[in-house]
Design a protein around this motif. Structure first.
Motif, mmCIF file in Angstrom:
data_model
loop_
_atom_site.group_PDB
_atom_site.id
_atom_site.type_symbol
_atom_site.label_atom_id
_atom_site.label_comp_id
_atom_site.label_asym_id
_atom_site.label_seq_id
_atom_site.Cartn_x
_atom_site.Cartn_y
_atom_site.Cartn_z
ATOM 1 N N ASP A 1 15.875 25.086 15.948
ATOM 2 C CA ASP A 1 15.369 23.955 16.704
ATOM 3 C C ASP A 1 14.195 23.263 16.040
ATOM 4 O O ASP A 1 14.071 22.044 16.102
ATOM 5 N N ASP A 2 13.287 24.031 15.408
ATOM 6 C CA ASP A 2 12.098 23.419 14.837
ATOM 7 C C ASP A 2 12.373 22.712 13.526
ATOM 8 O O ASP A 2 11.503 22.106 12.942
ATOM 9 N N ILE A 3 13.625 22.815 13.014
ATOM 10 C CA ILE A 3 13.943 22.123 11.767
ATOM 11 C C ILE A 3 15.077 21.142 11.973
ATOM 12 O O ILE A 3 15.551 20.552 11.039
ATOM 13 N N LYS A 4 15.569 20.977 13.197
ATOM 14 C CA LYS A 4 16.694 20.075 13.419
ATOM 15 C C LYS A 4 16.284 18.634 13.133
ATOM 16 O O LYS A 4 15.151 18.237 13.341
ATOM 17 N N THR A 5 17.267 17.850 12.671
ATOM 18 C CA THR A 5 16.980 16.483 12.264
ATOM 19 C C THR A 5 16.702 15.584 13.456
ATOM 20 O O THR A 5 17.251 15.757 14.531
ATOM 21 N N SER A 6 15.837 14.610 13.235
ATOM 22 C CA SER A 6 15.625 13.547 14.214
ATOM 23 C C SER A 6 16.343 12.283 13.754
ATOM 24 O O SER A 6 16.216 11.240 14.366
ATOM 25 N N LEU A 7 17.067 12.367 12.663
ATOM 26 C CA LEU A 7 17.759 11.218 12.101
ATOM 27 C C LEU A 7 19.032 10.946 12.886
ATOM 28 O O LEU A 7 19.857 11.827 13.066
ATOM 29 N N PRO A 8 19.214 9.706 13.396
ATOM 30 C CA PRO A 8 20.431 9.415 14.155
ATOM 31 C C PRO A 8 21.654 9.404 13.254
ATOM 32 O O PRO A 8 21.561 9.102 12.064
ATOM 33 N N THR A 9 22.810 9.735 13.829
ATOM 34 C CA THR A 9 24.055 9.650 13.072
ATOM 35 C C THR A 9 24.455 8.191 12.919
ATOM 36 O O THR A 9 23.930 7.303 13.598
ATOM 37 N N ILE A 10 25.428 7.937 12.021
ATOM 38 C CA ILE A 10 25.928 6.576 11.834
ATOM 39 C C ILE A 10 26.477 6.040 13.152
ATOM 40 O O ILE A 10 26.247 4.885 13.523
ATOM 41 N N GLU A 11 27.196 6.892 13.893
ATOM 42 C CA GLU A 11 27.780 6.473 15.159
ATOM 43 C C GLU A 11 26.688 6.087 16.165
ATOM 44 O O GLU A 11 26.802 5.083 16.865
ATOM 45 N N GLN B 1 0.819 -1.214 0.000
ATOM 46 C CA GLN B 1 0.000 0.000 0.000
ATOM 47 C C GLN B 1 0.851 1.261 0.000
ATOM 48 O O GLN B 1 0.497 2.262 -0.611
ATOM 49 N N GLN B 2 1.976 1.231 0.705
ATOM 50 C CA GLN B 2 2.824 2.419 0.827
ATOM 51 C C GLN B 2 3.967 2.448 -0.185
ATOM 52 O O GLN B 2 4.844 3.304 -0.106
ATOM 53 N N ALA B 3 3.955 1.509 -1.134
ATOM 54 C CA ALA B 3 4.980 1.468 -2.190
ATOM 55 C C ALA B 3 6.390 1.282 -1.643
ATOM 56 O O ALA B 3 7.369 1.652 -2.288
ATOM 57 N N VAL B 4 6.500 0.719 -0.425
ATOM 58 C CA VAL B 4 7.811 0.501 0.166
ATOM 59 C C VAL B 4 8.651 -0.442 -0.679
ATOM 60 O O VAL B 4 9.877 -0.318 -0.750
ATOM 61 N N ASP B 5 7.981 -1.397 -1.354
ATOM 62 C CA ASP B 5 8.710 -2.373 -2.166
ATOM 63 C C ASP B 5 9.224 -1.792 -3.486
ATOM 64 O O ASP B 5 9.826 -2.499 -4.285
ATOM 65 N N GLN B 6 8.996 -0.498 -3.705
ATOM 66 C CA GLN B 6 9.488 0.141 -4.925
ATOM 67 C C GLN B 6 10.744 0.978 -4.691
ATOM 68 O O GLN B 6 11.247 1.612 -5.606
ATOM 69 N N ILE B 7 11.241 1.004 -3.452
ATOM 70 C CA ILE B 7 12.467 1.746 -3.166
ATOM 71 C C ILE B 7 13.545 0.766 -2.704
ATOM 72 O O ILE B 7 13.234 -0.299 -2.175
ATOM 73 N N PRO B 8 14.824 1.109 -2.886
ATOM 74 C CA PRO B 8 15.918 0.205 -2.513
ATOM 75 C C PRO B 8 15.957 -0.092 -1.016
ATOM 76 O O PRO B 8 15.488 0.695 -0.186
ATOM 77 N N TRP B 9 16.549 -1.227 -0.685
ATOM 78 C CA TRP B 9 16.642 -1.673 0.696
ATOM 79 C C TRP B 9 17.369 -0.662 1.588
ATOM 80 O O TRP B 9 16.956 -0.407 2.720
ATOM 81 N N GLY B 10 18.452 -0.078 1.085
ATOM 82 C CA GLY B 10 19.186 0.913 1.868
ATOM 83 C C GLY B 10 18.323 2.100 2.253
ATOM 84 O O GLY B 10 18.469 2.663 3.350
ATOM 85 N N HIS B 11 17.408 2.497 1.366
ATOM 86 C CA HIS B 11 16.483 3.585 1.675
ATOM 87 C C HIS B 11 15.540 3.174 2.808
ATOM 88 O O HIS B 11 15.228 3.983 3.691
ATOM 89 N N ILE B 12 15.083 1.925 2.763
ATOM 90 C CA ILE B 12 14.153 1.438 3.787
ATOM 91 C C ILE B 12 14.822 1.432 5.160
ATOM 92 O O ILE B 12 14.230 1.852 6.157
ATOM 93 N N VAL B 13 16.074 0.944 5.212
ATOM 94 C CA VAL B 13 16.811 0.924 6.477
ATOM 95 C C VAL B 13 16.955 2.343 7.025
ATOM 96 O O VAL B 13 16.753 2.599 8.216
ATOM 97 N N LEU B 14 17.285 3.293 6.139
ATOM 98 C CA LEU B 14 17.412 4.683 6.556
ATOM 99 C C LEU B 14 16.110 5.193 7.155
ATOM 100 O O LEU B 14 16.096 5.835 8.216
ATOM 101 N N LEU B 15 14.989 4.902 6.502
ATOM 102 C CA LEU B 15 13.692 5.375 6.980
ATOM 103 C C LEU B 15 13.298 4.722 8.303
ATOM 104 O O LEU B 15 12.691 5.363 9.164
ATOM 105 N N MET B 16 13.660 3.445 8.479
ATOM 106 C CA MET B 16 13.302 2.744 9.712
ATOM 107 C C MET B 16 13.967 3.366 10.938
ATOM 108 O O MET B 16 13.435 3.310 12.039
ATOM 109 N N TYR B 17 15.146 3.958 10.746
ATOM 110 C CA TYR B 17 15.878 4.550 11.867
ATOM 111 C C TYR B 17 15.799 6.081 11.867
ATOM 112 O O TYR B 17 16.597 6.743 12.508
ATOM 113 N N SER B 18 14.832 6.627 11.130
ATOM 114 C CA SER B 18 14.736 8.076 10.992
ATOM 115 C C SER B 18 13.963 8.749 12.118
ATOM 116 O O SER B 18 14.005 9.965 12.268
ATOM 117 N N GLY B 19 13.199 7.964 12.892
ATOM 118 C CA GLY B 19 12.363 8.551 13.932
ATOM 119 C C GLY B 19 11.062 9.117 13.403
ATOM 120 O O GLY B 19 10.318 9.768 14.133
#
Length: 348
Positions: A320-330, A100-118
């Motif tokens: 502050d209202d635009i700061k990322t919620s995406l974790p760093t690689i570390e 339904q969300q077309a997740v299977d149309q994007i690469p796996w690396g993109h999915i992993v990034l989104l899963m840890y994006s918050g």
């Protein structure tokens, strides 16, 4: 039959074949990706169910990694870490949601990034659709998440709903952002309009990326002659999807109502001097250093042309209202390490 006619016919034939081959390759790539994503989800489900049923911890994943890589040496993706990603994928997405969300149309690396994006599911769906539509690389997707595109897209102050017909008004509104982030220019916060303008042209690729898909750059200080007077537009673009000229004016200070009047004049001139019969009405975008609000709305109310107003920012650090919620690689690796150690402790 002349050589020129033969060349024209051949070029037309080649273009048709090129378009067909490109489309076919794209569909094949999507199909292959679809199979891979569904395989990963199935593996993740099996691991998740087995661990819940049998009480197995991380050691079962390590053993599966060894055995799968030995059985399928030509396949990548069976590392312990990637198997853990698959398990998380199964935890967070049902099989129905994937389609339904077309997740299977994007690469796996993109999915992993989104899963840890918050991000929540609605926000993830926004970035999935944008990636499918625009073909973003993983780095571009990461940048769009970090700058919170989902909060900026379509938020410019405009009069499009009154000056443009549907559906063009909706498309034009969704095309603009607020604010625009020009921190890639490395200019001080007191930089003048012409400095910003020169910097944007110098870094045109990054500027076009920030503007979004569909913008074609036509020129800086674009000359217009009306009667015996010369006028110069800061920046002129053509938008492929809108089929419209887009006039951009940069202002280093606060918004003033007279800016809207001047833009209205520019758009009238562009419509008269540049617009073709197949083009839609030209659109104006005024970018100011300060926030735009009620004053801007009043100024646009009685304008005859479609105009948008938005803020642009030069600072390196996001507010502050635009700061990322995406974790760093570390941070991501640290969290994974903690989970692995916790699972291994539970096995002992």
């Amino acid at each position: 039959m002349g050589k020129m006619i033969i060349d024209q016919k051949y070029n037309k034939l080649f273009l048709e074949l090129k378009t067909r081959v490109t489309a076919s390759r794209y569909r094949a790539a999507v199909k292959v990706n679809n199979e891979l994503i569904n395989l990963y989800h199935h593996i993740g489900n099996i691991i998740l169910q087995s661990q819940e049923k049998e009480g197995w911890g991380a050691k079962i994943i390590n053993q599966l990694s060894i055995d799968l890589r030995a059985e399928f040496p030509d396949m990548k993706g069976f590392s312990p870490q990637n198997l853990k990603y698959m398990r998380k994928f199964a935890e967070e997405f049902s099989q129905t949601e994937i389609g339904q969300q077309a997740v299977d149309q994007i690469p796996w690396g993109h999915i992993v990034l989104l899963m840890y994006s918050g991000l929540d599911k609605e926000q993830i769906n926004f970035y999935v659709n944008q990636t499918v539509e625009k073909g973003w690389s993983r780095n571009v997707l990461s940048m769009q998440i970090e700058t919170k595109l989902h909060k900026r897209k379509g938020t410019a102050v405009t009069n499009f709903d009154k000056k443009l017909p549907l559906p063009q008004s909706d498309l034009a509104q969704s095309t603009l952002k607020n604010p625009y982030l020009f921190d890639f220019l490395s200019l001080g916060d007191k930089a003048q309009e012409r400095e910003v303008e020169k910097g944007l042209v110098k870094h045109i690729e990054q500027f076009l990326l920030e503007l979004g898909e569909g913008f074609a750059f036509l020129g800086r200080q674009y000359h217009l002659q009306v009667e015996d007077q010369d006028f110069y537009i800061d920046m002129l673009f053509y938008h492929i999807k809108l089929r419209s000229f887009v006039v951009i004016e940069l202002k280093s200070g606060q918004f003033k109502p007279e800016y809207a009047g001047k833009m209205n004049f520019y758009l009238s001139a562009v419509d008269d001097l540049l617009k073709h019969s197949g083009d839609n009405p030209s659109i104006g975008l005024i970018l100011c250093r300060s926030k735009v609000g009620v004053l801007a709305e009043y100024a646009l109310r009685d304008m005859t042309k479609p105009i948008g107003l938005a803020e642009y920012r030069l600072e390196d650090s996001l507010p502050d209202d635009i700061k990322t919620s995406l974790p760093t690689i570390e941070e991501l690796e640290s969290e994974l390490s903690k989970r692995i150690n916790s699972d291994e402790d539970s096995d002992e």
